[in-house]
Scaffold this motif. Structure first.
Motif, PDB file in Angstrom:
ATOM      1  N   UNK A 185      11.578   0.334  -8.082  1.00 39.43           N
ATOM      2  CA  UNK A 185      10.455   0.285  -8.619  1.00 39.43           C
ATOM      3  C   UNK A 185      10.429   2.157  -9.230  1.00 39.43           C
ATOM      4  N   UNK A 186      10.824   3.088  -8.421  1.00 41.18           N
ATOM      5  CA  UNK A 186      10.688   4.643  -9.028  1.00 41.18           C
ATOM      6  C   UNK A 186      11.721   5.097  -9.775  1.00 41.18           C
ATOM      7  N   UNK A 187      12.945   4.000  -9.732  1.00 37.17           N
ATOM      8  CA  UNK A 187      14.403   4.266 -10.786  1.00 37.17           C
ATOM      9  C   UNK A 187      14.178   5.514 -12.281  1.00 37.17           C
ATOM     10  N   UNK A 188      14.490   6.758 -12.077  1.00 27.76           N
ATOM     11  CA  UNK A 188      14.469   7.495 -12.371  1.00 27.76           C
ATOM     12  C   UNK A 188      13.564   8.619 -12.692  1.00 27.76           C
ATOM     13  N   UNK A 189      12.900   8.608 -12.117  1.00 29.35           N
ATOM     14  CA  UNK A 189      11.769   9.781 -11.585  1.00 29.35           C
ATOM     15  C   UNK A 189      11.483  10.466 -10.610  1.00 29.35           C
ATOM     16  N   UNK A 190      11.536  11.446 -10.672  1.00 35.64           N
ATOM     17  CA  UNK A 190      12.075  12.973  -9.166  1.00 35.64           C
ATOM     18  C   UNK A 190      10.348  13.502  -9.381  1.00 35.64           C
ATOM     19  N   UNK A 193       5.770  11.009  -7.560  1.00 33.74           N
ATOM     20  CA  UNK A 193       4.812  11.150  -7.101  1.00 33.74           C
ATOM     21  C   UNK A 193       3.589  10.587  -7.941  1.00 33.74           C
ATOM     22  N   UNK A 194       3.830  10.360  -8.478  1.00 31.94           N
ATOM     23  CA  UNK A 194       2.297  10.323  -9.650  1.00 31.94           C
ATOM     24  C   UNK A 194       2.351   8.930  -9.560  1.00 31.94           C
ATOM     25  N   UNK A 195       3.608   8.769 -10.531  1.00 40.97           N
ATOM     26  CA  UNK A 195       3.975   7.326 -10.507  1.00 40.97           C
ATOM     27  C   UNK A 195       3.734   6.115  -9.471  1.00 40.97           C
ATOM     28  N   UNK A 238       0.907  -1.065   0.012  1.00 44.71           N
ATOM     29  CA  UNK A 238      -0.171   0.165   0.259  1.00 44.71           C
ATOM     30  C   UNK A 238       0.759   1.328  -0.038  1.00 44.71           C
ATOM     31  N   UNK A 239       2.104   0.908   0.050  1.00 43.33           N
ATOM     32  CA  UNK A 239       2.980   2.508   0.235  1.00 43.33           C
ATOM     33  C   UNK A 239       2.605   2.759   1.563  1.00 43.33           C
ATOM     34  N   UNK A 240       2.271   2.256   2.621  1.00 41.85           N
ATOM     35  CA  UNK A 240       2.233   3.008   3.368  1.00 41.85           C
ATOM     36  C   UNK A 240       3.614   4.002   4.179  1.00 41.85           C
ATOM     37  N   UNK A 241       4.128   4.980   4.800  1.00 42.79           N
ATOM     38  CA  UNK A 241       4.889   5.088   5.596  1.00 42.79           C
ATOM     39  C   UNK A 241       6.327   5.754   4.606  1.00 42.79           C
ATOM     40  N   UNK A 242       5.921   5.236   3.004  1.00 44.00           N
ATOM     41  CA  UNK A 242       7.033   5.999   2.514  1.00 44.00           C
ATOM     42  C   UNK A 242       7.101   7.197   2.113  1.00 44.00           C
ATOM     43  N   UNK A 243       8.370   7.541   2.365  1.00 38.22           N
ATOM     44  CA  UNK A 243       8.930   8.855   2.046  1.00 38.22           C
ATOM     45  C   UNK A 243       9.889   8.966   1.130  1.00 38.22           C
ATOM     46  N   UNK A 244       9.108   9.895  -0.557  1.00 36.63           N
ATOM     47  CA  UNK A 244       9.416   9.851  -1.435  1.00 36.63           C
ATOM     48  C   UNK A 244      10.293  10.350  -1.533  1.00 36.63           C
ATOM     49  N   UNK A 245      10.999  11.776  -0.730  1.00 34.73           N
ATOM     50  CA  UNK A 245      11.818  12.736  -1.075  1.00 34.73           C
ATOM     51  C   UNK A 245      13.159  12.139  -0.427  1.00 34.73           C
ATOM     52  N   UNK A 246      13.145  10.790   0.835  1.00 36.65           N
ATOM     53  CA  UNK A 246      14.699  10.521   1.490  1.00 36.65           C
ATOM     54  C   UNK A 246      14.239   8.537   1.069  1.00 36.65           C
ATOM     55  N   UNK A 247      14.178   8.851  -0.110  1.00 38.15           N
ATOM     56  CA  UNK A 247      14.436   6.574  -0.085  1.00 38.15           C
ATOM     57  C   UNK A 247      15.245   6.154  -0.295  1.00 38.15           C
TER      58      UNK A 247
END
Length: 305
Positions: A188-193, A198-200, A170-179
């Motif tokens: 999984x989100x390689x190459x995206x910033x 966030x949309x992906x 579910x992506x719970x607790x994932x901090x996209x800014x400090x992965x």
């Protein structure tokens, strides 16, 4: 509604007498729950073998029957600690709410189907190393899909490990800014910033029922049994991509049955035929398979004769 309940009970009994479902694996280690009005009116039941299970289905014709994801030494024992927990399958559930008011809706269930496919192909197989042969999928009989994953490693996972899996999906607790670069989500989100990441991310996470996944004593619909709220089969699915919930789980006949609507019934499609929309109070002659659905969902009364 006494006559109607008797009619439905007989229809369910007739179905089971001719179409006995394959029992769950290791049936003697499973706890069962069943209901004649509610989904689970009684639990802590057990069956020694498939014949014992079949005898119950034909003799009692329950509207609902569920079984445990868990395996026990003494499945009939109570309270729960006396059962002797041996392990449990890993379960996921996708359940949809139909904004169209339909009892079963292909349009709404399509998202649940696609989410089920993504769970298997994007998470269970690549991220957890579970083979597709260790995964089974069942239609719930109404609003979604149940996914069972089973091997010796999975069986021994406790609640917290199952919670970790659910939160990962579910992506719970994932901090996209400090992965961390080595994390699975970073890959999984390689190459995206930024906004693109966030949309992906929102498109990749899945909305599973977390409580189902973490529950090591969960009772869940028994495959290939009838759903008491729809009259549809909670069918084991061999080919999910081609499965049609408005056709494949419909098991009753085309025999004409007279009914009277007790509530508005929006347009439905079953077995490739469109029915409705109908208003409360309308009298109709419909195929038995639709009459069973209408009676189960308390949308109509069955007329005698």
């Amino acid at each position: 509604m006494g006559w109607q309940n008797i009619w439905l009970e007989e229809k369910f009994r007739q179905y089971y007498a001719k179409n006995l479902p394959g029992p769950p694996a290791e049936i003697e280690k499973r706890e069962f729950g069943y209901g004649f009005q509610g989904k689970i009116d009684a639990r802590h039941a057990s069956f020694q073998d498939r014949q014992d299970f079949y005898k119950f289905l034909v003799g009692e014709a329950p509207r609902y029957i569920s079984y445990s994801a868990a395996f026990y030494e003494r499945p009939e024992a109570r309270p729960m600690p006396r059962k002797g927990w041996l392990g449990a399958e890993l379960i996921f559930e996708f359940d949809v709410h139909c904004d169209h008011g339909r009892v079963v809706c292909r349009e709404c269930l399509e998202k649940a189907k696609q989410d089920t496919i993504r769970l298997i192909e994007d998470f269970l197989v690549p991220d957890f190393g579970i083979s597709e042969e260790e995964v089974t999928v069942n239609f719930s009989g109404a609003r979604g899909y149940h996914i069972h994953a089973d091997n010796e490693w999975l069986r021994q996972l406790g609640k917290e490990a199952r919670r970790d899996i659910a939160e990962f999906v579910t992506g719970t607790g994932v901090n996209l800014k400090i992965l961390p670069p080595e994390s699975v989500w970073a890959k999984k989100l390689s190459g995206l910033k930024g906004k693109k990441r966030e949309e992906a991310f929102k498109k990749k996470v899945l909305d599973i029922d977390v409580n189902v996944t973490i529950d090591i004593a969960r009772l869940i619909r028994c495959p290939d049994t009838l759903h008491g709220g729809t009259g549809l089969l909670a069918k084991r699915i061999k080919d999910l991509k081609s499965f049609d919930p408005t056709k494949d789980p419909v098991v009753f006949s085309n025999y004409p049955v007279k009914i009277t609507l007790v509530k508005d019934f929006p347009e439905h499609e079953l077995k490739g035929v469109s029915f409705g929309p109908w208003a409360k109070g309308e009298e109709k002659t419909v195929p038995e398979y639709l009459a069973v659905m209408l009676a189960c969902s308390e949308s109509a009364v069955i007329e005698k004769g």
